[in-house]
Design a protein around this motif. Structure first.
Motif, short mmCIF file in Angstrom:
data_model
loop_
_atom_site.label_atom_id
_atom_site.label_comp_id
_atom_site.label_asym_id
_atom_site.label_seq_id
_atom_site.Cartn_x
_atom_site.Cartn_y
_atom_site.Cartn_z
N PHE A 86 0.82 -1.21 0.00
CA PHE A 86 0.00 0.00 0.00
C PHE A 86 0.86 1.27 0.00
O PHE A 86 0.53 2.25 -0.67
N HIS A 139 2.01 2.25 -3.44
CA HIS A 139 0.88 2.77 -4.21
C HIS A 139 0.59 4.21 -3.80
O HIS A 139 0.38 5.08 -4.65
N LEU A 140 0.62 4.48 -2.51
CA LEU A 140 0.34 5.82 -2.01
C LEU A 140 1.38 6.83 -2.48
O LEU A 140 1.03 7.90 -2.97
N LEU A 160 0.58 10.37 -4.76
CA LEU A 160 0.70 11.71 -4.19
C LEU A 160 1.32 12.74 -5.13
O LEU A 160 0.79 13.85 -5.24
#
Length: 55
Positions: free
Chosen positions: A13, A16-17, A21
């Motif tokens: 995760f 992916h974050l 951003l």
């Protein structure tokens, strides 16, 4: 523009974050051990907790 420091963020995760951003107009720095390169558009910061200099 916002600034975000992600600790870890190399896999799952977190990765992916930190890739989403910058697309949202956020400057991202990624602090990790450097075993996995930072995604494009993300500033890598390397820290090695096993050495004084790395911390």
């Amino acid at each position: 523009m916002r600034n975000v420091l992600a600790i870890g963020g190399s896999r799952y995760f977190g990765r992916h974050l930190v890739t989403l951003l910058p697309d949202a107009g956020t400057r991202v720095a990624l602090l990790n051990r450097g075993s996995v390169p930072a995604p494009d558009g993300v500033r890598p910061l390397i820290a090695d907790r096993t050495t004084k200099a790395g911390v």
